[in-house]
Design an enzyme around this catalytic site. Sequence first.
Site, PDB file in Angstrom:
ATOM      1  N   ASP A  81     -10.843  -5.184  -0.432  1.00  0.00           N
ATOM      2  CA  ASP A  81      -9.712  -4.752   0.402  1.00  0.00           C
ATOM      3  C   ASP A  81     -10.200  -3.978   1.614  1.00  0.00           C
ATOM      4  O   ASP A  81     -10.799  -2.921   1.460  1.00  0.00           O
ATOM      5  CB  ASP A  81      -8.797  -3.858  -0.449  1.00  0.00           C
ATOM      6  CG  ASP A  81      -7.593  -3.339   0.318  1.00  0.00           C
ATOM      7  OD1 ASP A  81      -7.008  -2.339  -0.127  1.00  0.00           O
ATOM      8  OD2 ASP A  81      -7.242  -3.944   1.347  1.00  0.00           O
ATOM      9  N   ASP A 133       0.835  -1.208   0.000  1.00  0.00           N
ATOM     10  CA  ASP A 133       0.000   0.000   0.000  1.00  0.00           C
ATOM     11  C   ASP A 133       0.867   1.254   0.000  1.00  0.00           C
ATOM     12  O   ASP A 133       1.594   1.495   0.962  1.00  0.00           O
ATOM     13  CB  ASP A 133      -0.901   0.008   1.236  1.00  0.00           C
ATOM     14  CG  ASP A 133      -1.969  -1.077   1.185  1.00  0.00           C
ATOM     15  OD1 ASP A 133      -2.144  -1.779   2.197  1.00  0.00           O
ATOM     16  OD2 ASP A 133      -2.586  -1.215   0.129  1.00  0.00           O
TER      17      ASP A 133
END
Length: 223
Positions: free
Chosen positions: A174, A34
């Site tokens: 997610d 990320d």
Amino acid sequence: MIIIEPSILSADPLSIGEQAEEVKRCGVDTIQVDVMDGHFVPNITFGPRLVRALHNRIKLKLDVHLMMNEPDRLIASLAAAGADQLIIHQEASPDLYRILQTIRGLHMKAGVALNPATSIEAVEEILELVDVIQVMTVNPGSGGQEFIQNELDKVRRLKKMLDEKNLRIPIAVDGGIDPQTAPLAAKAGARVLVAGSSIFNSNAPVADNIAALRASVNEILEE
Ligand code: DX5
């Protein structure tokens, strides 16, 4: 097939390499990295340097989720660092079409992510340019948040839209994925389950946590 994709955001920052090797030993072939810029989301995380280090050290596919404004600023350096896939947020740039073309032009896979407030229609014009559509099941910006149940209906509608267009683009989810929410998301049509804090935590070893996630969705496939 349902893919469990660990998000290293929740891994211990002082041992990311070891933890990535640990998930690889569990038969995982892709991890999500990320990238947060402190603007698109209020957090700041990783960049191309970590992607290169992981690429050089561990033969795992690197799926880089860009939670940043002007994501095109990092595409070339992430390609050079060894990223396999880049996921761009639909909300991040009015230039999404060109950015997705650029990603594929650099021989990476391209994905688009949708924040909870963004409707599925927002990606209808770029479907031929993406290899995955990621439905955010939390507000992006940190791990350990609660799963937003409303997103299950979005996953169902997206799956229906793709089926009607005869498109086999996998849907990823997610945020807040654990052994309770994973089967719900898989039943709704998700095939890639990105999970952070349910894998990397002090409650149990990574291998047990991944096994619990896999067990929670196994029945879905048999149905
Ligand atoms: C949040 C990130 C997620 C996060 C998932 O913005 O995109 O990948 O790391 O963490 P959990 O599974 O703990 O919600």
